[in-house]
Design a protein around this motif. Structure first.
Motif, PDB file in Angstrom:
ATOM      1  N   ASP A 114      38.450  15.350 -55.797  1.00  0.00           N
ATOM      2  CA  ASP A 114      37.532  15.118 -56.918  1.00  0.00           C
ATOM      3  C   ASP A 114      36.342  16.074 -56.908  1.00  0.00           C
ATOM      4  OD1 ASP A 114      39.011  12.927 -57.837  1.00  0.00           O
ATOM      5  OD2 ASP A 114      37.926  11.517 -56.548  1.00  0.00           O
ATOM      6  N   PHE A 115      36.377  17.080 -56.050  1.00  0.00           N
ATOM      7  CA  PHE A 115      35.177  17.857 -55.749  1.00  0.00           C
ATOM      8  C   PHE A 115      34.484  18.408 -56.995  1.00  0.00           C
ATOM      9  CE2 PHE A 115      32.774  21.593 -54.359  1.00  0.00           C
ATOM     10  CZ  PHE A 115      32.019  21.033 -53.338  1.00  0.00           C
ATOM     11  N   LEU A 116      35.225  18.975 -57.928  1.00  0.00           N
ATOM     12  CA  LEU A 116      34.614  19.628 -59.088  1.00  0.00           C
ATOM     13  C   LEU A 116      33.918  18.639 -60.017  1.00  0.00           C
ATOM     14  CD1 LEU A 116      37.292  22.327 -59.984  1.00  0.00           C
ATOM     15  CD2 LEU A 116      35.182  22.587 -58.654  1.00  0.00           C
ATOM     16  N   THR A 117      34.250  17.362 -59.891  1.00  0.00           N
ATOM     17  CA  THR A 117      33.606  16.348 -60.734  1.00  0.00           C
ATOM     18  C   THR A 117      32.552  15.544 -59.968  1.00  0.00           C
ATOM     19  OG1 THR A 117      35.305  14.675 -60.250  1.00  0.00           O
ATOM     20  CG2 THR A 117      35.691  16.132 -62.138  1.00  0.00           C
ATOM     21  N   LEU A 118      32.340  15.863 -58.703  1.00  0.00           N
ATOM     22  CA  LEU A 118      31.342  15.141 -57.906  1.00  0.00           C
ATOM     23  C   LEU A 118      29.938  15.610 -58.256  1.00  0.00           C
ATOM     24  CD1 LEU A 118      32.905  15.181 -54.305  1.00  0.00           C
ATOM     25  CD2 LEU A 118      32.956  13.311 -55.978  1.00  0.00           C
ATOM     26  N   PRO A 119      28.944  14.729 -58.145  1.00  0.00           N
ATOM     27  CA  PRO A 119      27.549  15.146 -58.307  1.00  0.00           C
ATOM     28  C   PRO A 119      27.198  16.214 -57.267  1.00  0.00           C
ATOM     29  CG  PRO A 119      27.736  12.752 -58.305  1.00  0.00           C
ATOM     30  CD  PRO A 119      29.066  13.279 -57.888  1.00  0.00           C
ATOM     31  N   ALA A 120      26.260  17.083 -57.611  1.00  0.00           N
ATOM     32  CA  ALA A 120      25.891  18.203 -56.738  1.00  0.00           C
ATOM     33  C   ALA A 120      25.467  17.737 -55.351  1.00  0.00           C
ATOM     34  CB  ALA A 120      24.779  19.028 -57.385  1.00  0.00           C
ATOM     35  N   VAL A 121      24.739  16.622 -55.273  1.00  0.00           N
ATOM     36  CA  VAL A 121      24.272  16.144 -53.980  1.00  0.00           C
ATOM     37  C   VAL A 121      25.446  15.760 -53.091  1.00  0.00           C
ATOM     38  CG1 VAL A 121      23.979  13.748 -54.763  1.00  0.00           C
ATOM     39  CG2 VAL A 121      22.680  14.584 -52.798  1.00  0.00           C
ATOM     40  N   MET A 122      26.480  15.190 -53.664  1.00  0.00           N
ATOM     41  CA  MET A 122      27.660  14.831 -52.882  1.00  0.00           C
ATOM     42  C   MET A 122      28.443  16.075 -52.464  1.00  0.00           C
ATOM     43  SD  MET A 122      29.170  11.377 -54.698  1.00  0.00           S
ATOM     44  CE  MET A 122      30.530  11.351 -53.536  1.00  0.00           C
ATOM     45  N   GLN A 123      28.511  17.056 -53.336  1.00  0.00           N
ATOM     46  CA  GLN A 123      29.187  18.304 -52.985  1.00  0.00           C
ATOM     47  C   GLN A 123      28.522  18.939 -51.766  1.00  0.00           C
ATOM     48  OE1 GLN A 123      29.063  20.677 -56.564  1.00  0.00           O
ATOM     49  NE2 GLN A 123      30.949  19.795 -57.362  1.00  0.00           N
ATOM     50  N   GLN A 124      27.189  18.960 -51.775  1.00  0.00           N
ATOM     51  CA  GLN A 124      26.464  19.570 -50.665  1.00  0.00           C
ATOM     52  C   GLN A 124      26.633  18.769 -49.382  1.00  0.00           C
ATOM     53  OE1 GLN A 124      25.057  22.609 -50.497  1.00  0.00           O
ATOM     54  NE2 GLN A 124      25.011  22.079 -48.313  1.00  0.00           N
ATOM     55  N   GLU A 125      26.580  17.449 -49.481  1.00  0.00           N
ATOM     56  CA  GLU A 125      26.758  16.605 -48.297  1.00  0.00           C
ATOM     57  C   GLU A 125      28.158  16.808 -47.700  1.00  0.00           C
ATOM     58  OE1 GLU A 125      24.638  14.904 -46.692  1.00  0.00           O
ATOM     59  OE2 GLU A 125      22.993  14.467 -48.065  1.00  0.00           O
ATOM     60  N   LEU A 126      29.159  16.946 -48.565  1.00  0.00           N
ATOM     61  CA  LEU A 126      30.520  17.140 -48.075  1.00  0.00           C
ATOM     62  C   LEU A 126      30.661  18.494 -47.392  1.00  0.00           C
ATOM     63  CD1 LEU A 126      33.340  15.905 -47.890  1.00  0.00           C
ATOM     64  CD2 LEU A 126      33.909  17.044 -50.048  1.00  0.00           C
ATOM     65  N   ARG A 127      30.031  19.525 -47.957  1.00  0.00           N
ATOM     66  CA  ARG A 127      30.061  20.853 -47.330  1.00  0.00           C
ATOM     67  C   ARG A 127      29.404  20.805 -45.948  1.00  0.00           C
ATOM     68  NH1 ARG A 127      28.467  22.962 -52.745  1.00  0.00           N
ATOM     69  NH2 ARG A 127      30.296  23.972 -53.675  1.00  0.00           N
ATOM     70  N   THR A 128      28.296  20.091 -45.848  1.00  0.00           N
ATOM     71  CA  THR A 128      27.590  19.982 -44.571  1.00  0.00           C
ATOM     72  C   THR A 128      28.462  19.277 -43.539  1.00  0.00           C
ATOM     73  OG1 THR A 128      25.436  19.921 -45.673  1.00  0.00           O
ATOM     74  CG2 THR A 128      25.534  19.068 -43.425  1.00  0.00           C
ATOM     75  N   PHE A 129      29.054  18.162 -43.946  1.00  0.00           N
ATOM     76  CA  PHE A 129      29.922  17.407 -43.039  1.00  0.00           C
ATOM     77  C   PHE A 129      31.096  18.261 -42.573  1.00  0.00           C
ATOM     78  CE2 PHE A 129      33.850  14.878 -42.729  1.00  0.00           C
ATOM     79  CZ  PHE A 129      33.540  14.114 -41.614  1.00  0.00           C
ATOM     80  N   SER A 130      31.775  18.895 -43.506  1.00  0.00           N
ATOM     81  CA  SER A 130      32.935  19.717 -43.171  1.00  0.00           C
ATOM     82  C   SER A 130      32.536  20.893 -42.290  1.00  0.00           C
ATOM     83  CB  SER A 130      33.588  20.227 -44.458  1.00  0.00           C
ATOM     84  OG  SER A 130      34.662  21.089 -44.167  1.00  0.00           O
ATOM     85  N   GLY A 131      31.384  21.508 -42.596  1.00  0.00           N
ATOM     86  CA  GLY A 131      30.921  22.643 -41.807  1.00  0.00           C
ATOM     87  C   GLY A 131      30.633  22.266 -40.368  1.00  0.00           C
ATOM     88  N   GLU A 132      29.995  21.112 -40.172  1.00  0.00           N
ATOM     89  CA  GLU A 132      29.673  20.686 -38.805  1.00  0.00           C
ATOM     90  C   GLU A 132      30.934  20.394 -37.997  1.00  0.00           C
ATOM     91  OE1 GLU A 132      26.684  17.922 -37.862  1.00  0.00           O
ATOM     92  OE2 GLU A 132      25.263  18.655 -39.361  1.00  0.00           O
ATOM     93  N   LEU A 133      31.899  19.742 -38.631  1.00  0.00           N
ATOM     94  CA  LEU A 133      33.144  19.424 -37.934  1.00  0.00           C
ATOM     95  C   LEU A 133      33.897  20.710 -37.587  1.00  0.00           C
ATOM     96  CD1 LEU A 133      35.178  17.432 -36.837  1.00  0.00           C
ATOM     97  CD2 LEU A 133      36.108  17.172 -39.156  1.00  0.00           C
ATOM     98  N   THR A 134      33.919  21.660 -38.507  1.00  0.00           N
ATOM     99  CA  THR A 134      34.621  22.923 -38.263  1.00  0.00           C
ATOM    100  C   THR A 134      33.966  23.702 -37.139  1.00  0.00           C
ATOM    101  OG1 THR A 134      35.236  23.006 -40.612  1.00  0.00           O
ATOM    102  CG2 THR A 134      35.512  25.030 -39.338  1.00  0.00           C
ATOM    103  N   HIS A 135      32.644  23.757 -37.136  1.00  0.00           N
ATOM    104  CA  HIS A 135      31.924  24.477 -36.072  1.00  0.00           C
ATOM    105  C   HIS A 135      32.161  23.814 -34.714  1.00  0.00           C
ATOM    106  CE1 HIS A 135      29.686  27.712 -38.020  1.00  0.00           C
ATOM    107  NE2 HIS A 135      29.501  26.908 -39.048  1.00  0.00           N
ATOM    108  N   TRP A 136      32.167  22.494 -34.689  1.00  0.00           N
ATOM    109  CA  TRP A 136      32.424  21.803 -33.418  1.00  0.00           C
ATOM    110  C   TRP A 136      33.819  22.145 -32.904  1.00  0.00           C
ATOM    111  CZ3 TRP A 136      36.248  18.206 -32.203  1.00  0.00           C
ATOM    112  CH2 TRP A 136      36.152  17.647 -30.911  1.00  0.00           C
ATOM    113  N   LEU A 137      34.809  22.054 -33.772  1.00  0.00           N
ATOM    114  CA  LEU A 137      36.176  22.330 -33.338  1.00  0.00           C
ATOM    115  C   LEU A 137      36.331  23.796 -32.939  1.00  0.00           C
ATOM    116  CD1 LEU A 137      39.066  21.474 -32.834  1.00  0.00           C
ATOM    117  CD2 LEU A 137      39.538  21.789 -35.275  1.00  0.00           C
TER     118      LEU A 137
END
Length: 199
Positions: A114-137
């Motif tokens: 649903d990313f393209l229809t998500l509010p901007a704040v949720m898009q940014q939060e999801l990017r942050t979450f995904s980025g942290e998990l990727t960096h950890w791995l």
């Protein structure tokens, strides 16, 4: 002095968040409403709006809570003290647990659709979450390759992104073909990343 009211309010807020997360993982963000939550919890929609004035705020709260869970899990001694292969297995166990719960997918997989229809704040939060998990791995993979306990070709960050994409997709595939297909994919990941003696 009684503390019953604050405790009840906190409990209601948590119940709303828990149910919203379950609905999100099972249906997607755009496929449930405050009416669904209110009906399931036996409250009026106004009670949902009291705690989360907008669905955007509710969605952001779900991602932020998942972010806190990730950071807490990542920093637990029972995770930090593991070897790189064991840390990888700990991550795979998170996805195994999710697959065993049936039709639910992971948070990233549910929101990415649903990313393209998500509010901007949720898009940014999801990017942050995904980025942290990727960096950890990526750090786990780099450490494992350095000590010879893991093997792969390419940059650790790129491999981490590939592994996480595969895990997200494996939960989607399991929805169609069942949990057994998920385990096939996990076994292939382990075969590719672990030395022959450990795979």
């Amino acid at each position: 002095m009684s503390t019953a009211a604050p405790a009840t309010a906190f409990d209601t807020r948590t119940r709303i968040l828990n149910l919203a997360e379950e609905l999100l993982l099972a249906r997607g963000f755009n496929a449930f409403s405050y009416q669904h939550i209110a009906k399931e919890l036996g409250v009026k929609p106004a009670a949902i709006h009291y705690h989360y004035p907008s669905k955007e705020e509710l969605g952001a709260a779900i991602i932020q809570r998942q972010q806190r869970r990730l950071r807490k899990w990542r920093d637990l001694p029972r995770v930090t003290e593991l070897t790189p292969p064991q840390q990888l297995e700990a991550l795979l166990d998170v996805y195994r647990h999710r697959a065993a719960r049936g039709p639910q997918v992971c948070l990233f997989g549910a929101l990415a659709a649903d990313f393209l229809t998500l509010p901007a704040v949720m898009q940014q939060e999801l990017r942050t979450f995904s980025g942290e998990l990727t960096h950890w791995l990526a750090g786990v993979l780099a450490a494992g390759r350095a000590d010879g306990s893991l093997r792969f070709i390419g940059h650790p960050f790129s491999k981490a992104a590939q592994v996480l994409t595969t895990l997200v997709g494996s939960l989607q595939v399991a929805r169609v073909h069942g949990e057994e297909q998920f385990h096939y994919i996990l076994r292939q990941l382990r075969t590719e990343l672990l030395p022959p003696s450990a795979a």
